[in-house]
Design a protein around this motif. Sequence first.
Motif, PDB file in Angstrom:
ATOM      1  N   LYS A 262     148.416  63.932  38.159  1.00 39.46           N
ATOM      2  CA  LYS A 262     148.571  64.608  36.867  1.00 39.46           C
ATOM      3  C   LYS A 262     149.059  66.049  36.961  1.00 39.46           C
ATOM      4  O   LYS A 262     149.665  66.563  36.016  1.00 39.46           O
ATOM      5  CB  LYS A 262     147.240  64.578  36.108  1.00 39.46           C
ATOM      6  CG  LYS A 262     146.907  63.212  35.514  1.00 39.46           C
ATOM      7  CD  LYS A 262     145.818  63.335  34.461  1.00 39.46           C
ATOM      8  CE  LYS A 262     145.664  62.044  33.682  1.00 39.46           C
ATOM      9  NZ  LYS A 262     144.707  62.171  32.564  1.00 39.46           N
TER      10      LYS A 262
ATOM     11  N   ARG B 255     144.292  67.549  32.971  1.00 43.12           N
ATOM     12  CA  ARG B 255     145.319  67.310  31.957  1.00 43.12           C
ATOM     13  C   ARG B 255     146.690  67.096  32.594  1.00 43.12           C
ATOM     14  O   ARG B 255     147.000  67.675  33.632  1.00 43.12           O
ATOM     15  CB  ARG B 255     145.370  68.498  30.990  1.00 43.12           C
ATOM     16  CG  ARG B 255     144.135  68.622  30.093  1.00 43.12           C
ATOM     17  CD  ARG B 255     144.055  69.984  29.446  1.00 43.12           C
ATOM     18  NE  ARG B 255     143.672  71.021  30.411  1.00 43.12           N
ATOM     19  CZ  ARG B 255     143.909  72.310  30.246  1.00 43.12           C
ATOM     20  NH1 ARG B 255     144.569  72.734  29.171  1.00 43.12           N
ATOM     21  NH2 ARG B 255     143.524  73.182  31.158  1.00 43.12           N
ATOM     22  N   GLU B 256     147.469  66.294  31.947  1.00 48.12           N
ATOM     23  CA  GLU B 256     148.799  65.942  32.437  1.00 48.12           C
ATOM     24  C   GLU B 256     149.720  67.159  32.427  1.00 48.12           C
ATOM     25  O   GLU B 256     149.803  67.900  31.448  1.00 48.12           O
ATOM     26  CB  GLU B 256     149.397  64.845  31.551  1.00 48.12           C
ATOM     27  CG  GLU B 256     150.708  64.274  32.052  1.00 48.12           C
ATOM     28  CD  GLU B 256     150.520  63.261  33.167  1.00 48.12           C
ATOM     29  OE1 GLU B 256     151.300  63.301  34.132  1.00 48.12           O
ATOM     30  OE2 GLU B 256     149.576  62.444  33.065  1.00 48.12           O
TER      31      GLU B 256
END
Length: 700
Positions: free
Chosen positions: A656, A622-623
């Motif tokens: 990320k 996830r970013e």
Amino acid sequence: MLKGLDPAVPAALVLMFVFVAVRCGGSREPDFPPPPETRTEPVTETLHGEEITDPYRWLEDQDSPETRAFIAAQNAYTDQLLGNRPGREELREGLEKLLKVDVMGVPTEHGGRYFYSRRGADQDQPVIWVREGRDGAERVLLDPAEFSEDGSKAVSLEDISRDGKLVAYSIRSGGEDEVEIRFRNVASGKDLPDVLPRRRYFGIALLEKLHAYAYTEYGPQGPRLFLRRLGEKKARKLFGDGYGPEKIIYAREGEDGRWLVIHVLEGSAGRKTEVWLHDLEGRGAPRPVTTEIEATFSGQVAGGRLYLETNWQAPNGRVMVADAARPAVEGWRELIPERENAALQGFSLAGGRIYANYLENVQSHVIGYDPSGRQVDEIAVETIGTIGGMRGRWDSDEAFYTFSSFHVPTRIYRYDLTAGKRELWFAPEVPIDPDRFAVEQVRFTSKDGTEVPMFIVHRKGWEPDGDTPTLLYGYGGFRVSVLPRFSAVGATFVDRGGVYAVANLRGGGEFGEPWHQAGMLANKQHTFDDFIAAAEWLIAQRYTNPRRLAIYGGSNGGLLVGAAMTQRPDLFQAVVCAYPLLDMLRYDKFLVGRYWVPEYGTADDPEQFKWLRAYSPYHNVREGVDYPAVLFVTGDGDTRVAPLHARKMAALMQAKSALRRPVMLRYHEDEGHAGGTPLSQQIEDATELLTFLSWQLGMP
């Protein structure tokens, strides 16, 4: 350190990767330089109604100039962060003391000769020795230096003729699964003209009575079993037509030289094994023993009997017996029944007995039975540890086995089968004091309420303080049991004041087939839940805290730590992810990935896609998340698990992650999955791993 840059890689590409910086997320400035920037080239495809975008598909091309530039830049970055870190030389010196010692393999006797491997303290690779009689003169039979001056090639015995006059051996380069096979006359020390070229083989059996050998070669259509007479160039295909590339076929000769036992496996740890018997004294084709029963089998022949280890109607395993001349199922008889509280891990034939190796609460027990099934022997274990390598001959009065534990380097014992007495055959002179270490076994509760065992190693006298550097290791797959064994990395970590924990996760074989099935296919998340629960237990019991906890796993264990860090990044400070599977939607498209479909499933199947998509580490980054520090390790020599997994995941996490902690890739150009790494490089690899952990966990 960086292992040499391919001169074919354009210098401009390398400079682009090394010097283009990326911004770091978060408010806290990191104390390390940013990683190289890697361009994205998104590829989007629709799988079962869901759009899946892969920004680094181009990194799957291992030989492209741009991928090679990426590798060079990543190695340079890892060198920059770890190459000159304080304490590295001290770690190397300590590891050299533990690893630069004489080591020996388990001997095997054939025709009065004893064959074994031995590596001197000053040698990079083991050498194969032969001894004339138990106490006779010994000499070198095979030295890997014959085949490479730089120590990059390793030799291994594949089989020995029953009269001890001929050996088949393999030559392996850089940890590849592919090997070249040759044959050597033991008396003269000269090779025969016969050579099997570099390929992927599943074992070889020397057939003394036929002056021939049987071998399985993996080809585009699948594995095929061949028989070839010594001195002849043409082989005869004996078995395998109709089996696809997802199957594994291997064969071994029975003790009496008459029978060839053929096994057909559904992948690496599938639920079904076929067994066939071929009469080497007859002219017919191999005959089926079992082809329809959905269970695992492993067969050996001795004294005219076929012994079958199986989990058929016995989840913890049992041994059946049949007349080798009439091996149909209706003639089977149970010889060694299933034990309720112990999982059968294998069996050996020695001295006219069947020695069954059990795990009871992940503790080794070896029990000997006579051909009627009566218990006649038991090999005792003096402390928490593992008995392995039980090796003997059906018509011999001796056998050899190993013992090892977290704090006990591997010892070899000779066992007198008649007297029931053992003697120490070999013990390495490792400068380690077992009395300084304490080994305990605990149990913790996983997410669904299942109790899971774990070994914990620490210094004697240490008490939990909530702030001790801790390294948690796991595997959890393919019916592999993770047992107490000596590890130079683990021993060094503990000796420097850390805690080393090994969790026995579902998916392994520690408690029989039910334990395996509870961590495979749709149940794979159980494995990750177990590992996360182990980490939570260590924190709750004040062994450590998230800033002092690291996790380590390789191969299937690389998938494990990849899933753990993407699902619970808050739990860990550092991750070592070695030779991993990480893109679980495409893993079966590369190399021998199709062998693992029975274990994981395939994204080609709509139902299996759902669970693979849910945990695939590459698809769950996830970013902007503050992920743990990560050291990915892989290399060109890994021809089993495609190195593209680590390449793509490293690039994705560098892009990320919040990058408050470093993400690095160590990419070896001449190391792989199958072993054979020179000792000097093993020391370098272990030094780098411990340097990374010491830095991240704040160890002196």
